[in-house]
Design an enzyme around this catalytic site. Sequence first.
Site, PDB file in Angstrom:
ATOM      1  N   LYS A   1       8.388  51.562  13.851  1.00 49.89           N
ATOM      2  CA  LYS A   1       8.324  52.116  15.212  1.00 49.89           C
ATOM      3  C   LYS A   1       6.866  52.136  15.669  1.00 49.89           C
ATOM      4  CE  LYS A   1       8.222  55.454  18.533  1.00 49.89           C
ATOM      5  NZ  LYS A   1       7.022  56.014  19.168  1.00 49.89           N
TER       6      LYS A   1
ATOM      7  N   GLU B   1       3.543  56.324  26.237  1.00 54.17           N
ATOM      8  CA  GLU B   1       3.201  57.206  25.105  1.00 54.17           C
ATOM      9  C   GLU B   1       1.693  57.418  24.977  1.00 54.17           C
ATOM     10  OE1 GLU B   1       5.297  56.496  21.426  1.00 54.17           O
ATOM     11  OE2 GLU B   1       3.753  57.521  20.264  1.00 54.17           O
TER      12      GLU B   1
ATOM     13  N   ASP C   1      10.967  40.175  27.508  1.00 55.60           N
ATOM     14  CA  ASP C   1      12.173  40.959  27.222  1.00 55.60           C
ATOM     15  C   ASP C   1      11.904  41.863  26.006  1.00 55.60           C
ATOM     16  OD1 ASP C   1      14.677  41.806  26.311  1.00 55.60           O
ATOM     17  OD2 ASP C   1      15.670  39.935  26.837  1.00 55.60           O
TER      18      ASP C   1
ATOM     19  N   HIS D   1      -2.798  63.646  19.252  1.00 57.69           N
ATOM     20  CA  HIS D   1      -1.696  63.821  20.195  1.00 57.69           C
ATOM     21  C   HIS D   1      -1.894  65.089  21.012  1.00 57.69           C
ATOM     22  CE1 HIS D   1       1.206  60.719  19.792  1.00 57.69           C
ATOM     23  NE2 HIS D   1       1.343  60.853  18.501  1.00 57.69           N
TER      24      HIS D   1
END
Length: 418
Positions: free
Chosen positions: A259, A81, A275, A373
């Site tokens: 998130k 990302e 993991d 972004h």
Amino acid sequence: MKMSRISGLYRLSASDRLKIVAENSGLSGDEVEAMKTGGITLDQADKMVENVLGLFAVPLGVATNFVIDGREVLIPMATEEPSVIAAASNGARMAIAGGGFVTSTTQPVMRALIQVTGVEDPYGARQAILARAEEIAGRANERDPMLVSHGGGVVGLEAEVVASKRGPMVVVHLLVDCRDAMGANAVNTMAEALAPFIEEITGGRVYLRIISNLADLRIARARAVFLAEEIGGPEVVDAIVMASALAEVDPYRAATHNKGIMNGVTAVTMATGNDTRAIEAGAHSYAARGGAYRSLSVYEKNRDGDLVGSIELPAAVGTVGGATRVHPGARANLKVMGIICADDLGRVLASVGLAQNFAALRALATEGIQRGHMSLHARNVAVQAGAIGDEIESVASKMAAERRINVDRAKELLRDGR
Ligand code: MEV
């Protein structure tokens, strides 16, 4: 020499950046190679998972400016990302004036769950199990003498009767100090080995015997003070406190808030060969532990008008065993962070999660996240259109200024400029 405040790293080429990080961290030639190439060969991959076809690459970057418990730490992050690594570095930079990140952790205790069904007297069975706690712990410890010799092993036993649509069940939790291991192998082996003994004690039938990823006894915390003048003034402090207040009560916002935290946490988990699904499951179930889904971090305004951020999340990660041990890239990344034990890694995860979250909230509270972004997106589009070298930045910034970011426009700009 270990320092994390390396300004202008983003202006260098990838190989020059790697040279600086390698010098800073004392990496060997092999370790540098592992970082550059992804770390594993096809042969190694073939031994890690099944039906291997190849390798799937994800960019590895480094976040700068982290000061964690007074120590400067460079943080490798593996993520697809855009903006994540830059945001973590910015968030960490803004925490420096307030003293950086201050962390704390619990002992590295994981839970193994054993599901006992088919008992007529579940409360009696529960007591029968608890009465034999020492014997159960002894039998479990016999399965992992190595862990016990490192100071780990069983530290407790819990048993509860739970109601289910298939009637009452006794759920036994074996609490195991896993030291520097993530612990899934250790606790699953113990739980499986104990099942016949638990059946003997209770007269019931054991079905599940498996780790719980709600690692609520293996917690990492981080706190940072962001001085109002460093982050854009009192309005920004108020806006972030307001954003936090919503995430504390509204699951729709909390999901996105968390998130953002996991953007950083998962990237470091991935870069260390840990993991990522265990960490994600732990974080989200911990966020819902009170019965409603909440944010993992909280922001407040202190007496001086500065912003205080704190975060708490499960940190089921290891520095021994599994891919962390066999993946040369993961080992190199641990070395870059100067991490020698799992506890250190938990502290880094909490700090990165907080920096990442703060940076996102600050962007949301000010100009929004799209500008940042978009400029990265514009660079990707410029590359797709065939831009190379300096052309990438020049075409991207023109498209961003015009707010027309697409491959056709990039091609036109390239033609004009050549
Ligand atoms: C994007 O990957 C993450 C954010 O949506 C997090 C947030 O909204 O807090 C920017």
